[in-house]
Structures are given as C-alpha cells and as structure tokens.
Design a protein around this motif. Sequence first.
Motif, PDB file in Angstrom:
ATOM      1  N   UNK A  64       0.834  -1.197   0.000  1.00  8.34           N
ATOM      2  CA  UNK A  64       0.000   0.000   0.000  1.00  8.34           C
ATOM      3  C   UNK A  64       0.873   1.253   0.000  1.00  8.34           C
ATOM      4  N   UNK A  65       1.984   1.204   0.753  1.00  9.06           N
ATOM      5  CA  UNK A  65       2.902   2.327   0.773  1.00  9.06           C
ATOM      6  C   UNK A  65       3.569   2.561  -0.569  1.00  9.06           C
ATOM      7  N   UNK A  66       4.010   1.496  -1.195  1.00 12.80           N
ATOM      8  CA  UNK A  66       4.678   1.650  -2.491  1.00 12.80           C
ATOM      9  C   UNK A  66       3.738   2.219  -3.554  1.00 12.80           C
ATOM     10  N   UNK A  67       2.610   1.578  -3.756  1.00 15.23           N
ATOM     11  CA  UNK A  67       1.664   2.071  -4.763  1.00 15.23           C
ATOM     12  C   UNK A  67       1.130   3.443  -4.370  1.00 15.23           C
ATOM     13  N   UNK A  68       0.885   3.600  -3.063  1.00 12.32           N
ATOM     14  CA  UNK A  68       0.352   4.868  -2.584  1.00 12.32           C
ATOM     15  C   UNK A  68       1.316   6.022  -2.663  1.00 12.32           C
ATOM     16  N   UNK A  69       2.590   5.755  -2.899  1.00 13.07           N
ATOM     17  CA  UNK A  69       3.561   6.828  -3.112  1.00 13.07           C
ATOM     18  C   UNK A  69       3.479   7.391  -4.522  1.00 13.07           C
ATOM     19  N   UNK A  70       3.096   6.555  -5.482  1.00 14.51           N
ATOM     20  CA  UNK A  70       3.064   6.996  -6.883  1.00 14.51           C
ATOM     21  C   UNK A  70       1.734   7.631  -7.283  1.00 14.51           C
ATOM     22  N   UNK A 115      -9.145   3.147   1.165  1.00 16.94           N
ATOM     23  CA  UNK A 115      -8.400   1.904   0.924  1.00 16.94           C
ATOM     24  C   UNK A 115      -6.930   2.047   1.324  1.00 16.94           C
ATOM     25  N   UNK A 116      -6.318   3.170   1.002  1.00 20.43           N
ATOM     26  CA  UNK A 116      -4.880   3.341   1.226  1.00 20.43           C
ATOM     27  C   UNK A 116      -4.560   3.909   2.609  1.00 20.43           C
ATOM     28  N   UNK A 117      -5.131   5.041   2.937  1.00 23.19           N
ATOM     29  CA  UNK A 117      -4.722   5.744   4.152  1.00 23.19           C
ATOM     30  C   UNK A 117      -4.875   4.912   5.428  1.00 23.19           C
ATOM     31  N   UNK A 118      -5.971   4.194   5.630  1.00 17.71           N
ATOM     32  CA  UNK A 118      -6.093   3.414   6.871  1.00 17.71           C
ATOM     33  C   UNK A 118      -5.037   2.317   7.007  1.00 17.71           C
ATOM     34  N   UNK A 119      -4.538   1.802   5.894  1.00 17.22           N
ATOM     35  CA  UNK A 119      -3.554   0.714   5.917  1.00 17.22           C
ATOM     36  C   UNK A 119      -2.167   1.201   6.316  1.00 17.22           C
ATOM     37  N   UNK A 130       5.741   8.078   3.418  1.00 18.34           N
ATOM     38  CA  UNK A 130       5.803   8.815   2.153  1.00 18.34           C
ATOM     39  C   UNK A 130       4.437   8.809   1.479  1.00 18.34           C
ATOM     40  N   UNK A 131       3.828   7.636   1.417  1.00 20.79           N
ATOM     41  CA  UNK A 131       2.504   7.535   0.804  1.00 20.79           C
ATOM     42  C   UNK A 131       1.474   8.335   1.590  1.00 20.79           C
ATOM     43  N   UNK A 132       1.513   8.219   2.914  1.00 16.77           N
ATOM     44  CA  UNK A 132       0.522   8.911   3.744  1.00 16.77           C
ATOM     45  C   UNK A 132       0.621  10.421   3.589  1.00 16.77           C
ATOM     46  N   UNK A 133       1.835  10.927   3.516  1.00 18.11           N
ATOM     47  CA  UNK A 133       2.023  12.378   3.367  1.00 18.11           C
ATOM     48  C   UNK A 133       1.603  12.834   1.978  1.00 18.11           C
ATOM     49  N   UNK A 134       1.967  12.074   0.938  1.00 11.62           N
ATOM     50  CA  UNK A 134       1.547  12.434  -0.414  1.00 11.62           C
ATOM     51  C   UNK A 134       0.031  12.418  -0.558  1.00 11.62           C
ATOM     52  N   UNK A 148      -4.037  14.069   8.973  1.00 12.84           N
ATOM     53  CA  UNK A 148      -3.238  12.912   8.551  1.00 12.84           C
ATOM     54  C   UNK A 148      -1.817  13.326   8.204  1.00 12.84           C
ATOM     55  N   UNK A 149      -1.661  14.499   7.601  1.00 11.18           N
ATOM     56  CA  UNK A 149      -0.326  15.005   7.278  1.00 11.18           C
ATOM     57  C   UNK A 149       0.505  15.136   8.554  1.00 11.18           C
ATOM     58  N   UNK A 150      -0.074  15.749   9.577  1.00  8.59           N
ATOM     59  CA  UNK A 150       0.649  15.941  10.834  1.00  8.59           C
ATOM     60  C   UNK A 150       1.010  14.609  11.486  1.00  8.59           C
ATOM     61  N   UNK A 151       0.077  13.672  11.486  1.00 11.00           N
ATOM     62  CA  UNK A 151       0.326  12.372  12.108  1.00 11.00           C
ATOM     63  C   UNK A 151       1.440  11.630  11.386  1.00 11.00           C
TER      64      UNK A 151
END
Length: 390
Positions: free
Chosen positions: A146-152, A181-185, A202-206, A216-219
């Motif tokens: 989720x992090x990898x795909x969620x970064x792109x 789908x992405x952020x909670x994971x 990286x994914x969460x911030x993007x 979510x950005x702050x967390x």
Amino acid sequence: MRRTPLLALATALLLGGALAQQPATAAPATFAHPGVTVSRGQLDFARGQVLAGAQPWKGAWDQMMASKYADPNRAPKPRAVVECGSYSNPNHGCTDEREDAVAAYTNALAWYVTKDARYAQKAIQLMDAWSAVLQDHTNSNAPLQTGWAGSSWPKAAEIIKYTYGGGWANEARFRTMLRTVYLPEIINGSHSNGNWELSMMEAAIGISVFLEDRTSYDKAMAKFRTRTAAYVYLESDGALPKTVPSQNLDTRDKIVKYWQGQSTFVTGLTQETCRDFTHTGYGISAISHIAETSRIQGQDLYGTDVGERLRHALGFQAKYENGTAVPSWLCDGTLKPGLGPITEVGYNALHNRLGIAMTNTEALTRRSRPAGSNNLFVAWETLTHGDNPN
C-alpha cells in the motif's frame, strides 16, 4: 546560484532556528499544488530542458518515453483485492498495481512536458481503472504494498488535477479510494524494518497533500521524524542509535539484533545497511521524497536533523557503492550493493541548493545518470530533480 559551504551552514542554522519556532509536524495552512515530491517550478524547469535538448534531461526523457510505463497501449490490470505475501509471494496484483501507479505518474510527466492531452487521458484511465474496483490489500506485505503504490498515485494525481484542464470526471472516486483503501492501511505505521514505515509515511504524506488532510499530514510527519532518527545513525545520537519507543528496543542486544547484527555505530550507517543496500535505498529514497514534499509545502526539513541524516546516509552508502573496500568491522566485512536510482532528490537539495560537499554521492549520482525506475515507487528523478534549481 550554488551556495558556498559557509553560506550553506548559515542557512541550515537559520532554518533550524526558524523551524524551532513552529511545530515540527505542522501541515501548511494552504497546501501547494502540484506538491508531492515535484513542484510546478521543477516541472517547468525539466520541461524547458527537455524541449531545449539539454543533457542529462533529454536523455532522461528519452529513457522514460522508451519504458513500458509510457506505452500508449498499456492496459490497466486492476482487481478488487490485491494480495501480497512476503517478498510479494503470493503476488496477486502486487506488480500490476505498483506498475500501473508508476505508469500513471509517467504519463502525467509526459503530459506536462509535451502538453499532449493523450498522456493526461492515459494517466486518468489508469487511475480510474483502479478506483473503480480496488477494495483492499491483504496478506503480510499489505502495508508495504500500500505504501509503495500509494507513493506513486498522488504524484500522478497532483499533476493531472492541477495542470490538466481537460477534466477528470472520476476524481472524487479516486480521492475516496485513497482515503478509504490506502490511508487506513498505512497511517498507523509499522514495527518492521525501517524502510516499511518510511515508505508508508511517504505515501501517507503524499495522499494527505492531495486530499488536503492536515490531520493525517501531521500524524504521518510525526511518525516520519521519529523513524528517520531511528533509521540513520549520527554520532551525536550517543553510544546507541535512537529507537522508535513503541518497539521496546530497550537493551543494547535488542538494538544490535534489529540493526542486522551490527554493533559498531558510525555516522551514516542505517538500520538496514548490513541487510542490503537495496532495502536501504528504499528507506533513503522515502526520506528524500518526504523532505522534498515538505519543502514544497513550506517547511524545509533539509536544515534539520532530517537533512543531516539524509546527507550522511547517502554519503556512507555511496562510498561503498562506488567500490571502497569494506572494513572488517562493518557488516562482518561484506556488503550487498544495489542502492538503486535514489540519489538525485537528496543530492540536488543538499549539494546544489545548499552547497554542501557530497563527493561520494556526487560521483555515484553522475555515473548513474539517467536515473530510471526501481519498478516499485521510484521513477525518473534525473528528469525531475537532476540539477534542478527550483
């Protein structure tokens, strides 16, 4: 104009002082767009260099356009549930998802450089295909996948939403996919090797930038700051590396085991150096991407310990990637090179913008150009960040 080392030091000190006056994890009052890893100014510079035929950007562009990710006939392969076990075994949609996300970003970049709407529409097709069906990630590698795909995905979405005027009818559905789908994971982090949590943040911030989600950005930024300090060792940390408190690495033996058996700690060593340079590269890349996104969003982390750790991590790994003999005290005298195309962002920020000497990193960066893709979440950074003054 390149800054002198003395000016760079003064700048870093001023930045550090300024940052000390504000919360370390504060999201911007107003988000900048496009603003995930690459800014509009950086895109404009890259476009200008490509159109002028200047190197290394034209070579990087040709490399990107010759890749499978720019294939106009690429058919997206979405699925409702992506199942990824350890090392992507089983691999039920893992490669397809990551590569479709990189392809969306590739086509978004191609759109920006050419202004040919077909590339923007291809990026939208890929994003729409996945947002129409994806519901979950499962098995042991689900958070990392989720992090990898969620970064792109957000890098592609930012460029399309904020620079393409041709419309994106299903944008709201794509946003919902990222949020549900992405952020909670990924938002709660990981206790696995450090590259996991760094990629997840990286994914969460993007995603938070694209969603304009300040909470979510702050967390995610707070987790990133803690993990970066626990991933790259500095002599100023003391006799032992810093740790993530919730991991309960409360003895020297536990820390040494977590650091792949390495018991001698030197500046620039990472938690995964003695594992292999490939996974180390994942962690370093995520640190550089988050620092770059943060800078675009108005908080320059390069003047904090994040920049210091990134500089030394790049230099330490680059030294041995460049062929320096491995001393017996380091990883029992054996390293596994293969850092990947991950040096451009950090090198440009620290060396070109701040004027800091980075001899080993510079040598590796220049001989590795054009930096391509690692086929996971890193792509085309000579094009976007190579010697980019913006």
